[in-house]
Structure formats: C-alpha cells, structure tokens
Scaffold this active site. Structure first.
Site, PDB file in Angstrom:
ATOM      1  CE  LYS A 282      40.153  32.122  35.252  1.00 38.88           C
ATOM      2  NZ  LYS A 282      40.839  33.316  35.802  1.00 38.88           N
ATOM      3  CB  THR A 283      45.903  32.224  35.991  1.00 39.00           C
ATOM      4  OG1 THR A 283      44.693  32.165  36.759  1.00 39.00           O
ATOM      5  CG2 THR A 283      46.743  33.384  36.480  1.00 39.00           C
TER       6      THR A 283
ATOM      7  CG  ASP B  13      40.725  36.647  34.798  1.00 36.36           C
ATOM      8  OD1 ASP B  13      40.200  35.714  34.164  1.00 36.36           O
ATOM      9  OD2 ASP B  13      41.416  36.471  35.808  1.00 36.36           O
ATOM     10  CD  GLU B  14      37.373  34.538  37.357  1.00 38.88           C
ATOM     11  OE1 GLU B  14      36.335  34.023  36.873  1.00 38.88           O
ATOM     12  OE2 GLU B  14      38.237  33.884  37.972  1.00 38.88           O
TER      13      GLU B  14
ATOM     14  CD  GLN C 177      34.641  27.761  37.068  1.00 40.34           C
ATOM     15  OE1 GLN C 177      35.120  27.871  38.195  1.00 40.34           O
ATOM     16  NE2 GLN C 177      35.403  27.599  36.002  1.00 40.34           N
TER      17      GLN C 177
ATOM     18  NE  ARG D 247      36.288  24.702  42.317  1.00 41.82           N
ATOM     19  CZ  ARG D 247      36.820  25.352  41.299  1.00 41.82           C
ATOM     20  NH1 ARG D 247      37.903  26.083  41.457  1.00 41.82           N
ATOM     21  NH2 ARG D 247      36.286  25.277  40.091  1.00 41.82           N
TER      22      ARG D 247
END
Length: 692
Positions: free
Chosen positions: A46-47, A231-232, A262, A617
């Site tokens: 994503k980043t 973002d997010e 998430q 994770r």
C-alpha cells in the site's frame, strides 16, 4: 478533464519504476482522474502505491505539486510519506501538501476562522485545558451532575467526532442525560469562544462548518488542491468523511486507500461505513483490489481469509500469496495461563535454536495491555531481552505502582515515598497543603509521618477532612499489617484493595470504556500475580513478594540492546502496520479474544477484524496459544478456544488443532449482533461513562 501526459524522461522513469508494480498496483498509480477506491489488503504494498501515485502525478502527468493534497492520520506516517515522495521527485521544486487531517484543518482555520467569530490567533486547548473548563462548568451547574468531568469531556469529544452539535442534544427532551450533556456542551463552546480557543476536535468540525456555511471562502482555500489522496481511509470518522466530500466536490479527483478488513478503531470514532459505502457516496468510482500479499506464506493467508470471511458486511477480497506454502500453523495449550506462557517461551527458544533467527524476528501479541505482565516476567526469568512496543512495562504502569505502594506501606510504615504517592488516592481530602503540614510536623518532631497521622484528629493545623482521613488511613494500614502477617497473601491483598475502593478509583480517573477496562485489568492482573506467587511460595512473607517485584522493576542491561536483539511485545492494536517472521498470539480463548465486553456490545465483527490484523502480521510462522484455566476475581474459569481459531481449517494446523480442545463455540445472541441506536449519552455510558 484529463491532463495530457508526456513520455517519461529516464530520470523520472527510474524514480517511478512502474515496471516493478503488479498490474493492480499500476492501475492504482496511473488511474488519476475521478474517484477511486483502492482496497489494499494486508501486505499488498500500500505505502509504495500511495507514494508512487503522488510521484506519478508530478513526474508523468505534470501536475503542479502544490495542487496535490495527501492526508493521513499520524505525524509519523506523514513524515515517512513525505520522505519517500521527496526521494522520488528530487528537484521538482514546489512540494505537495502531505500531512494529517488536523494539520490541514488548522491551515484553513488560520485563514478563515473569523467567519465563525474567532480570531486567527486562536489557541488550541489540550486535554488538561479542556478538563479544567468542564470542571468549572460542572461546578457552576444549578443541578447536580451525575457524571464526572472526565466522562462529560469524553462524551463531548465523541459527540464532536460524530458531528453532533450541542443544540441537537438539548432538543432530546426524552433524555435528561442528553439534555444535561447538551447544556454542558453549549456552555463549554461559549467559554472557549470567549477565550478565542478551540480544542482538537473543533479543528475538523470547524473546517467542515466553514466549507458548508461559507463555501466561497472554502473554495478559495480548497481550490488549489485538484487531486486529493487519503491513506488509511477505513479509519475516518463522520466529520472527516464530510470534509473530504467538500474537498472533492469541484473536481471529483479523490483517491482513498484502505482496507475495511483492518478497521479496528471503532471505539475511537472510526466509521467503517465510510469505506464500505464509498461507491454510493462517490458515484462512478473505480474500485481496485490489491490482493497480492508480499508478506506472509500461503498457509497464514489462508487462515486470515477464512477468519475474515465470516464478517457479513465487507468488500470481498482474497489475499493471494507470493512466498510459497510455508509452515503450518501451531496451537499450544497450557493447563493455566502460566503454563501457556512457559510453553510459548520454550517454543520461541527452540525455534531460535533451530533457525538461527534474531530475537527481533519474534513478536508476542495479545488482546489487552494487562496480558503483558506474565510474559514480561517469564522473559526476564529466562534472560531474554524484550521491547514493549507502544506501551509501558507492567510494573511501571501507574495503577500497578499505586497498588504496590500500598503493599510497601503495609510492609514498611516509614516508607514516605510510597505514602505520599497514594496518600490521596483514592481521594480522601488530603491535599497538597495537608501533605506539606504533615511532612513539616514529622521533620520538626523527628517522628515518622505515620505516627503524626494516627493522632491527627488530636492536633491543630489540619483541615477537618484531613483530621478525619489521616488517622483512618493509618488505622487501615495498621489493621492490614496484622492481617498480612497471618492470612494468605492473595486474599489479604484483594481485601485491602476492596476496602480502599481501589478499582472504582482507578476507573474514575479514565475517560472511556477502553481505558477504564485496561486500568482495572492491570490491577486484576496484579492480584493474579500475587495469588500465583502465594501458591508457589505458601510460606513466603509480604517482604519476599515485594523483593521479587523490585527485581522485575529494575532496568536491565538488555534494555539498551539493539532492537534486533529484543523480542517484541505489543497489543494487536499496536501491531497494525508491522510485520514479523515469527508471531505468537497468546490468550486465544473465547471472551478473551474476542473480548467479552466487545461481544456484549455487538462488536464481534470488529474483534474478528482485529484477529485478521493479528494473523497478517506473521510472515513465516504463526502460533496461537491458550490456557485451559484462568483466574479472575479469585475464581478459576475454564476456557475454550477462541471462535476465531475454530473458524480456521483444522488441516492448516501442525499437530492437534484447536478444534480438539473445543466444545460448541458460544453463539452471540441475535440482539447483540447490531447494537441498537439508543440515546447518545446512554451509548457513551456503556462505552465508558459512569453510573446513571
């Protein structure tokens, strides 16, 4: 209208490296016009997509950097994004605005807040400033308020985040609580306006008001931003969502990146419906799914997909791996919580020996902060350095230190450090003036403070409240000193805290349900630790227990080690955005994870999303663990596996799967699955308010 693109020069081509992107990532980067929803699954890069999209607009589409607006939630994320973009567009001159929602809102308010009756040199109040104002209001109310300043402030903050105004609450005449809260809200707003001050929640609420009530001024400010990226997005609240609609109204070039699977911050106002309903709110939006996961093995991803699939309302997506099948999952069961953690630490040591992995490759995750106590103690006993990420070590937490201070006073009545730490906690009317007078008398007469306290009711120089409270506290400590000498340590400790009203006092200091529950959980965990020590050492006196605590509280040389040589400990909330080769998720028992309170409040879907975050994770190895028994409030509770691990195919586990330890999983009553929309303050009270 689409801007004309030009062929990339070699430098721009190298900076963007579009060939390194997968097809979906490339679509998300190069599809620049109109609304776009990028559903970025865990570990999907994503980043990289976010920063490359900004650089692509500047280098390939020749969009002036000053017309780009990228919003995120934390200063840290904004800094990282800024650094990555700067490295890609070196020498591009003007910079895009990359920052938090609040930093953007402040810029708007500095220019145009006069339209709302404030001056541009306004002050932004922090939490303590806000609390002072609320206390003043409650003190001046003609009627008695039945909730604390902390609870009132928390309710005000929640109302602002939801976009609910004071008048809307005052008009709810069928709810005395809402009317009172609205009255406080209205007075709070008046006082801050008189002081030319706003609070953190006002920043975005006022920015949205400006956009809606003064569109001409807002257009002048918003107009320079032709491309907006968020973002997010799954973490946005109602006010942020409204502000984005105003920002995108002139051009429609809004790209949001996030993952509804998430969305784990509902307790602080995040609204997953914003991302779920994006296509309805922004008609014609393109939806791009980033489902290729570059982090985890196929087995881990299969488990994550199976768990999250049980949530009804979500954007359908399936993570697909790129790293091969990988090791099977593992399920570890101890007889009790201590045995569970001993098995986890043993497994960690054996894995390290077998693979040669660094300690920094291991993470131990848990649902609630208080669960760190047991694993912290074991790691220290084994000489394994650890790093508590995003939290405070168990024995360094305020609630724990306060409770231990009482134990130290029982053991040693001359311990003035412990005495003055808790002399007015829980509150008993012994303020700073009284404490100074007590200390002065002790020094003048060369007698311990405790002796002065015993006779305070016979002396001058103390207020009536203190003259009553000081000897009562001394008597209580004297009485429990005798009790600890003759009765079981754990029972005596629980009785001491109960007589002090310690749990209630800890709760009253917190503003919301999550904080209250975490604080009380820490105290309960300390009680459990005391019980465990007493069972293991039935003849040991209180002094021995305090010595043991002191050893665990001391800093060790390992604390200064490089992070790569420390096991990471953290809550699942704190682990979001991180990844580790080897992950242990402890306490995977029903009503622990998922948490009982969340289940009672209809929050099973968010708890499942939290489990999904925990699973994703892990890169190579994932181990779940549980103790068959746990002790709470002095009682032994039999546990069964979390419903989330029971949703995973047994064939994905190596050895005995959790299903073998399960009876029928607990069902959630239908009425709990969706919390009813009741009165505002009643909802807040369930989340964290005090009594009716």
């Amino acid at each position: 209208m689409a801007l004309p693109s030009s062929p990339l020069n070699p430098a721009a081509q190298a900076a963007l490296d579009l060939d390194a992107l997968n097809p979906e990532q490339r679509q998300a980067v190069t599809g620049t016009e109109g609304p776009m929803l990028v559903l970025a699954g865990a570990g999907s890069g994503k980043t990289r997509v976010v920063t490359t999209r900004i650089a692509y607009l500047i280098l390939a589409k020749k969009v002036p950097a000053g017309s780009l607006l990228a919003l995120t939630f934390t200063n840290k994320a904004a800094r990282e994004m800024t650094e990555r973009v700067a490295a890609m567009v070196r020498g591009a001159g003007e910079k895009p605005f990359i920052g938090t929602f609040h930093s953007f809102g402040v810029q708007l308010l500095r220019r145009h807040i006069d339209k709302l009756g404030y001056r541009g040199d306004f002050t932004i109040y922090d939490g303590s400033d806000q609390l002072s104002v609320v206390r003043e209001i409650l003190g001046n109310l003609p009627q008695q308020a039945w909730f604390s300043p902390q609870t009132a402030l928390y309710a005000l903050q929640r109302a602002k985040g939801l976009g609910i105004g004071a008048e809307a609450l005052v008009e709810r005449q069928d709810s005395a609580s809402d009317v009172l809260l609205g009255t406080i809200y209205r007075e709070y707003t008046r006082i801050l306006k008189e002081m030319n001050a706003i609070d953190f929640e006002d920043i975005l609420q006022f920015a949205l008001r400006l956009a809606r009530e003064h569109p001409e001024e807002a257009r002048r400010f918003f107009g320079k931003y032709r491309y907006v990226l968020v973002d997010e997005y799954q973490d946005t609240n109602a006010v942020q969502h409204g502000l984005l609609r105003e920002l995108a109204r002139p051009h429609g070039n809004l790209c949001v990146v996030g993952d509804d699977d998430q969305s784990i911050y509902g307790w602080r106002g995040a609204e997953p419906g914003n991302i779920l309903d994006f296509e309805r709110d922004f008609p014609g939006a393109r939806v791009i799914r980033l489902e290729r996961n570059y982090r985890s093995s196929d087995v881990i991803l299969a488990a994550a997909n199976q768990v999250i699939a049980h949530n009804d309302r979500r954007h359908a997506k399936t993570l697909r791996g790129t790293r091969g099948q990988g090791r099977k999952l593992e399920w570890s069961v101890g007889e009790d919580e201590r045995d569970e953690l001993e098995r986890v630490v043993t497994h960690l040591k054996l894995t390290r020996m077998r693979t040669g992995a660094a300690l920094g490759d291991f993470a131990i995750l848990y649902r609630s902060n208080h669960q760190s106590r047991g694993i912290e103690e074991l790691l220290r006993e084994e000489g394994l350095p650890y790093l508590l990420v995003g939290g405070t070590r168990f024995y360094d937490r305020r609630e724990v230190k306060d409770a231990i201070a009482y134990l130290r006073l029982v053991q040693n009545p001359s311990d003035e450090v412990s005495l003055f730490r808790v002399i007015n906690f829980p509150g008993r009317g012994i303020g700073r003036g009284t404490q100074a007078a007590l200390l002065a008398a002790s020094r003048a007469e060369r007698r311990p403070c405790m002796e002065i306290m015993r006779e305070a009711h016979l002396r001058n120089g103390f207020t009536p409240a203190a003259a009553t409270s000081l000897p009562r506290l001394a008597e209580l400590l004297d009485r429990f000193r005798a009790r600890f000498a003759t009765e079981p340590l754990g029972e005596s400790f629980r009785a001491l805290l109960a007589e002090l009203g310690f749990h209630r006092a800890v709760e009253k200091e917190k503003n919301d349900a999550k904080s209250k529950e975490a604080a009380v959980g820490l105290v309960l965990e300390l009680e459990q630790a005391t019980d465990h020590f007493a069972r293991q050492n039935p003849d040991a006196p209180l002094k021995a227990y305090l010595e043991r605590i002191a050893l665990f509280s001391m800093p060790e040389e390992e604390d200064g080690f490089d992070q790569g040589r420390q096991v990471r400990l953290m809550t699942v909330h704190g682990a979001k955005g991180l990844e580790f080769a080897n992950v242990y998720v402890i306490g995977m028992a029903d009503e622990v994870f998922p948490h009982k309170r969340a289940l009672d409040e209809g929050g099973e879907a968010e708890e499942r999303r939290l489990a999904y975050v925990a699973i994703t994770r892990a890169q190579q190895q994932l181990v779940f663990s549980m103790g068959k028994m746990r002790r709470r409030y002095g009682e032994t509770i039999r546990q069964q596996p979390s419903r989330f691990v029971l949703e995973i195919d047994p064939d994905l586990f190596d050895g005995v799967p959790p299903h073998a330890d399960s009876h029928a999983p607990r069902a959630v009553p239908p009425e709990k699955k969706a919390q009813a929309k009741g009165r505002f303050f009643e909802q807040i009270r369930r989340m964290g308010g005090e009594g009716a």
